[in-house]
Design a protein around this motif. Sequence first.
Motif, PDB file in Angstrom:
ATOM      1  N   THR A 222      -6.544  -8.327  -1.903  1.00 14.74           N
ATOM      2  CA  THR A 222      -7.749  -7.501  -1.955  1.00 14.74           C
ATOM      3  C   THR A 222      -7.433  -6.203  -2.694  1.00 14.74           C
ATOM      4  OG1 THR A 222      -8.373  -8.399   0.207  1.00 14.74           O
ATOM      5  CG2 THR A 222      -9.583  -6.475  -0.561  1.00 14.74           C
ATOM      6  N   MET A 224      -9.434  -2.507  -4.665  1.00 15.69           N
ATOM      7  CA  MET A 224     -10.571  -1.745  -5.159  1.00 15.69           C
ATOM      8  C   MET A 224     -10.177  -1.142  -6.502  1.00 15.69           C
ATOM      9  SD  MET A 224     -12.414   0.088  -1.891  1.00 15.69           S
ATOM     10  CE  MET A 224     -13.800   0.601  -2.925  1.00 15.69           C
ATOM     11  N   GLN A 271     -11.471   6.219   2.595  1.00 20.70           N
ATOM     12  CA  GLN A 271     -11.860   6.021   1.207  1.00 20.70           C
ATOM     13  C   GLN A 271     -10.621   6.132   0.323  1.00 20.70           C
ATOM     14  OE1 GLN A 271     -15.447   6.937  -0.469  1.00 20.70           O
ATOM     15  NE2 GLN A 271     -16.491   7.698   1.347  1.00 20.70           N
ATOM     16  N   SER A 280     -17.297   1.427  -8.592  1.00 21.72           N
ATOM     17  CA  SER A 280     -16.052   0.728  -8.274  1.00 21.72           C
ATOM     18  C   SER A 280     -16.388  -0.684  -7.831  1.00 21.72           C
ATOM     19  CB  SER A 280     -15.258   1.465  -7.188  1.00 21.72           C
ATOM     20  OG  SER A 280     -16.032   1.598  -5.996  1.00 21.72           O
ATOM     21  N   LEU A 282     -14.919  -4.030  -5.332  1.00 25.63           N
ATOM     22  CA  LEU A 282     -14.019  -4.576  -4.315  1.00 25.63           C
ATOM     23  C   LEU A 282     -13.813  -6.044  -4.662  1.00 25.63           C
ATOM     24  CD1 LEU A 282     -12.493  -4.593  -1.617  1.00 25.63           C
ATOM     25  CD2 LEU A 282     -14.687  -4.882  -0.457  1.00 25.63           C
ATOM     26  N   GLY A 311      -7.061   2.135  -9.477  1.00 24.23           N
ATOM     27  CA  GLY A 311      -7.152   1.007  -8.558  1.00 24.23           C
ATOM     28  C   GLY A 311      -6.174   1.126  -7.406  1.00 24.23           C
ATOM     29  N   MET A 323     -10.622  -1.618   3.442  1.00 25.12           N
ATOM     30  CA  MET A 323     -11.490  -1.778   2.276  1.00 25.12           C
ATOM     31  C   MET A 323     -12.786  -2.490   2.652  1.00 25.12           C
ATOM     32  SD  MET A 323      -8.739  -2.753  -0.714  1.00 25.12           S
ATOM     33  CE  MET A 323      -7.450  -1.598  -1.195  1.00 25.12           C
ATOM     34  N   TRP A 324     -12.663  -3.519   3.452  1.00 25.31           N
ATOM     35  CA  TRP A 324     -13.866  -4.253   3.851  1.00 25.31           C
ATOM     36  C   TRP A 324     -14.713  -3.444   4.824  1.00 25.31           C
ATOM     37  CZ3 TRP A 324     -16.266  -7.673   1.315  1.00 25.31           C
ATOM     38  CH2 TRP A 324     -15.573  -8.552   0.473  1.00 25.31           C
ATOM     39  N   ARG A 327     -16.866  -1.254   2.697  1.00 25.35           N
ATOM     40  CA  ARG A 327     -17.992  -1.992   2.114  1.00 25.35           C
ATOM     41  C   ARG A 327     -19.052  -2.309   3.163  1.00 25.35           C
ATOM     42  NH1 ARG A 327     -21.924  -4.151   1.722  1.00 25.35           N
ATOM     43  NH2 ARG A 327     -22.596  -5.894   0.389  1.00 25.35           N
TER      44      ARG A 327
END
Length: 467
Positions: A222, A224, A271, A280, A282, A311, A323-324, A327
Amino acid sequence: MRAPADESFVETLRAGVPGLSIGAPGVSYLEEPRGRYKGCGGVLVKPVSTAQVAAILRTCDSAGVGVVPFGGGTGLVGGQIIEEGPAPVIVSLEKMASVRAVTGHVLEIEAGATLLDAQQAADRAGRLFPLTIASQGSARIGGVLATNAGGVNVLRYGNARELCLGVEAVLADGTVISGLKHLRKDNTGYDLKDLLIGSEGTLGIITAATLRLLPKPAAVGTAMMVVESPSAALALLELAEGRMPGCVSAFELISGQGLRFLDAVGPEVHQPFAARPDWSVLIEIGLPEGLAPEEALAGLFEAGEGLVSDGVIASSESQRAQMWTLRESLPEANKRIGSISSHDISLPLPKLAQFIEEAEAALRALADIRINCFGHVGDGNLHFNAFPAEGRDRKEYENLRRAIPETVYDLVDRFGGSISAEHGIGRLKVGDLERYGDPGKLAAMRAIKSALDPKGILNPGAVLAER
């Protein structure tokens, strides 16, 4: 004319369906998450078997009483709420939540089970059920199928329809369709499964389903990455799919406005970029044995020179989860800010970037508006939402309540897109479907509705306007 679910009808229902749980619906059955719809009351029933569902519908059909199928209540277009008219029977399948069987690559599960239940059953069998949405802990399988839910992994695995092999369902007159096939191929006439999936409870009540289980990727990566624009994001997607064909599971576009909303109102999340980028993405990949996802993502970053300016690649499961979480917190931040108008839309990928540019300009020509554009850009699905300017209240925009969605949907229509990508039509978009839908398709839909539900008792007013 529909009849109400009054005391006399309740007595008839008790006699016709012995042992059925019958009561008054609580607040959670009469409101949807955004608070836009308030139910008119009715009777709440909780069947424990398909036979009871069939008996309920026979009784309701005979008396002409409306029926509202109720899943997890997470729908955002009012499909689970009747605001006015005769009080309906609300049918919740929450007591029908069993995993009936896991055989080979197929999960047989009742409609009242949650999506998370299905994912966990698959995991216990060493397999993957890849459909993933933010509300998976409360959204129920029946509702997921009835709305043809999508989520973040449609890019690789498809939406609910593509992951379902068969359904068991009950039609308006109580007829049971026993279609729990374990087959990828079944060419025996009309596919009633595909007709019921996405029908939002207007053609029948799904009581169970057989779902496809897939192999788990050996390794997941994963990252970003900061991109200059939606056009750059789409070019990066094409590059990623070319370098890792069939391995890109999710590709999410995130705007800087959404990140700034998180800063302003929460939820508090980590963040990865100190300066909030305007755009950006994901990215999540799932690779076979022997390949290293971190190396693959690093290679994508290097190959994306000119498209990507910064990144972060997750080096642990906790970083991936962060990260998820970012989102999945965007919708909650939107809710706390309070949108003027929200739009769940899809566009052909080659036209998506141009749509964003033109739609933003068109809305800002109407008023001082902030736009949070984000979503599953890998499959063309955008959540394109309009908000008050900073320091202003959305009540100040009441005169634009209709103009804003019409502006967005007119552009969607011109670009060959859809006014509903994954949330369905419900009651919120009935008029929009009438305006933008193909007349031939709408006529066919009404004919099907009339044939399967001639008295119009199933989720009346949803998807198609009552006539």
